[in-house]
Design an enzyme around this catalytic site. Structure first.
Site, PDB file in Angstrom:
ATOM      1  N   HIS A   3      -0.673  -0.403  -0.462  1.00  0.00           N
ATOM      2  CA  HIS A   3      -0.772   0.421  -1.676  1.00  0.00           C
ATOM      3  C   HIS A   3       0.190   1.610  -1.612  1.00  0.00           C
ATOM      4  O   HIS A   3       0.759   2.010  -2.636  1.00  0.00           O
ATOM      5  CB  HIS A   3      -2.203   0.900  -1.895  1.00  0.00           C
ATOM      6  CG  HIS A   3      -3.193  -0.227  -1.976  1.00  0.00           C
ATOM      7  ND1 HIS A   3      -4.532  -0.057  -1.795  1.00  0.00           N
ATOM      8  CD2 HIS A   3      -3.006  -1.568  -2.199  1.00  0.00           C
ATOM      9  CE1 HIS A   3      -5.153  -1.231  -1.920  1.00  0.00           C
ATOM     10  NE2 HIS A   3      -4.246  -2.162  -2.151  1.00  0.00           N
ATOM     11  N   HIS A  14      -3.874  -5.478  -9.997  1.00  0.00           N
ATOM     12  CA  HIS A  14      -3.920  -5.063  -8.588  1.00  0.00           C
ATOM     13  C   HIS A  14      -3.235  -6.086  -7.684  1.00  0.00           C
ATOM     14  O   HIS A  14      -2.577  -5.711  -6.706  1.00  0.00           O
ATOM     15  CB  HIS A  14      -5.353  -4.805  -8.105  1.00  0.00           C
ATOM     16  CG  HIS A  14      -5.351  -4.252  -6.717  1.00  0.00           C
ATOM     17  ND1 HIS A  14      -5.105  -2.925  -6.443  1.00  0.00           N
ATOM     18  CD2 HIS A  14      -5.431  -4.870  -5.516  1.00  0.00           C
ATOM     19  CE1 HIS A  14      -5.059  -2.750  -5.139  1.00  0.00           C
ATOM     20  NE2 HIS A  14      -5.265  -3.913  -4.535  1.00  0.00           N
ATOM     21  N   ASP A  59      -0.263  -5.319  -5.013  1.00  0.00           N
ATOM     22  CA  ASP A  59      -0.175  -5.791  -3.619  1.00  0.00           C
ATOM     23  C   ASP A  59       1.139  -6.541  -3.367  1.00  0.00           C
ATOM     24  O   ASP A  59       1.753  -6.382  -2.306  1.00  0.00           O
ATOM     25  CB  ASP A  59      -1.349  -6.727  -3.288  1.00  0.00           C
ATOM     26  CG  ASP A  59      -2.659  -5.975  -3.052  1.00  0.00           C
ATOM     27  OD1 ASP A  59      -2.621  -4.779  -2.756  1.00  0.00           O
ATOM     28  OD2 ASP A  59      -3.726  -6.618  -3.170  1.00  0.00           O
ATOM     29  N   HIS A  61      -1.426 -11.569   0.453  1.00  0.00           N
ATOM     30  CA  HIS A  61      -0.616 -10.971   1.529  1.00  0.00           C
ATOM     31  C   HIS A  61       0.042 -12.012   2.436  1.00  0.00           C
ATOM     32  O   HIS A  61       1.194 -11.875   2.828  1.00  0.00           O
ATOM     33  CB  HIS A  61      -1.488 -10.047   2.387  1.00  0.00           C
ATOM     34  CG  HIS A  61      -2.141  -8.954   1.602  1.00  0.00           C
ATOM     35  ND1 HIS A  61      -1.429  -8.078   0.814  1.00  0.00           N
ATOM     36  CD2 HIS A  61      -3.438  -8.589   1.472  1.00  0.00           C
ATOM     37  CE1 HIS A  61      -2.273  -7.224   0.237  1.00  0.00           C
ATOM     38  NE2 HIS A  61      -3.490  -7.521   0.620  1.00  0.00           N
TER      39      HIS A  61
HETATM   40 ZN   LIG Z   1      -4.629  -4.182  -2.561  1.00  0.00          ZN
END
Ligand SMILES: [Zn+2]
Length: 278
Positions: free
Chosen positions: A78, A236, A240, A263
């Site tokens: 973030h 969001h 990321d 991720h």
């Molecule tokens: Zn996040």
């Protein structure tokens, strides 16, 4: 486009979403070609951790970076997204623990604090990575790719229908869309049915309704505060992605497409892309 750093230092304090401990960070200006570098001030030596995709050592529920001596810092995405979204290529981030504070679960507070001191343009040009051919990675049904384009754009689809949540695809175009307004305020989210598993596995001991939007099995928000956007979760996810792709250390010119990518896939994509000869 020129490289930028922050005009003066900024300090922030908050709890780590996974370790539940209070930690402080200080973001300092840095010279040209420095990049974004974390320094663990609670360690005596070997404490420098560059924000580079090669240093990603964990991708479960956050992105963790480690150096060759085993010093690590997690939940970097973030803050990295805030820096990249604002066009900051050089900064030193001192942190007195192994996690960046979660704050409100978004990048909004990082953006606000950084912009309160302002940015400083430097004299060297930003390093640009122009995508010349499509690179794609997948894991089961999830996938992501980077393809040639004349601007940096992110197009994401997610499927949360099993979780009772409707999601329509969403896009973000760098320099055309306002990162601070469109992406930065979107908070971390989770599902009530996953809370027990997450806690059992020692993740998210610092999570609360102050820093995480939680949906019940009907897709209703249990937090008292309302959603900041009707499609806050997918925004969001894009936040990321921006944080994870910033670890390329380049300004990317290309088109990112993804389906349920997170991720792990983002890191696989950078490894495949930057390990590629062309
Ligand atoms: Zn996040």
């Amino acid at each position: 486009m020129l490289q930028k750093t922050i005009a003066s230092s900024v300090s922030l304090e908050g709890i780590g979403v996974h370790n539940g401990k209070t930690c402080c960070i200080k973001i300092l200006p840095a010279p040209e070609d420095h990049g974004i570098i974390f320094a663990r001030t609670d360690l005596d030596g070997n404490n420098i951790i560059p924000a580079n995709y090669k240093n990603v050592s964990g991708t479960t529920m956050c992105t963790m970076l480690s150096n060759e001596f085993g010093a690590s810092v997690s939940v970097v995405e973030h803050l990295c997204a805030a820096l990249y979204g604002l066009g900051v290529s050089n900064a030193l981030v001192n942190v007195d623990g192994n996690e960046i504070p979660i704050l409100d679960g978004s990048s909004e507070i990082f953006v606000r604090e950084i912009m309160s001191v302002g940015l400083k343009e430097q004299s060297k040009a930003q390093k640009i990575l122009k995508i010349e051919e499509t690179v794609r990675v997948e894991n089961g049904k999830k996938w992501s790719s980077l393809s040639p384009a004349d601007r940096f754009e992110i197009n994401l689809s997610c499927d949360f229908t099993k979780k009772g949540l409707k999601t329509t695809p969403f896009s973000y175009v760098f320099f055309q869309d306002d990162f601070s307004r469109k992406i930065a305020p979107a908070r971390t989210f989770g599902f009530l049915e996953d809370v027990e598993y997450i806690r059992k596995n020692n993740f998210a001991s610092g999570s609360s309704l102050e820093n995480t939007v939680v949906f019940d099995s009907q897709g209703c928000v249990i937090n008292e505060s309302p959603l900041r956007f009707e499609n806050e979760p997918i925004r969001h996810k894009i936040l990321d992605i921006i944080g994870d792709l910033s670890l390329s250390q380049y300004l990317i010119i290309g088109r990112y497409d993804g389906f349920c990518s997170g991720h792990e896939l983002n890191n696989m994509l950078l490894k495949k892309l930057l390990g590629h000869k062309s």
